[in-house]
Design an enzyme around this catalytic site. Sequence first.
Site: not given
Length: 169
Positions: A128, A140
């Site tokens: 992201h 992430c």
Amino acid sequence: MGEGRLGEGRLDWPGGSFRCALGRGGIRSDKREGDGATPVGRFALRRVLWRADRLPQPETSLPVSPIAPDDGWCDDPADPAYNRPIKRPYAASHEELWREDRVYDVIVVMGHNDDPVVPGLGSAVFMHVARPDWTPTAGCVALPLPDLLRLLKDCAPDTVLTVPDPASS
């Protein structure tokens, strides 16, 4: 992908190399829910989700879908929808995908713990948008928006992201 200081690394692919933010828990081969670690492994890039109210559709050969205000992702290992998209409101613990901080303006769903889903081995591991101050992620891989959009142009349904085990380097 290589790791620099904790929470920071480099994402390398045939089209270039970008600085990226990684999990605050480092890179781990034994990823667990809530540990803040980016998991070691080879992950298919399943699809792209994006905020159509903020950006044009990203250019990519991956499947692409807009994010809706009621979209979420279940992160409760005891729930049958664990590590799956859900619609809010939702009774079990979940992440909101429609966020104000812009980090989920573009989300690439990584194939971590999804085939099959194993409760407790981590959920919502995405690629992201990185925060402007490069704050580590909750597990992430995050890139600045221009770099993420550039990378997506080179992605296809068979693209795989490899996060190497730092212990083996």
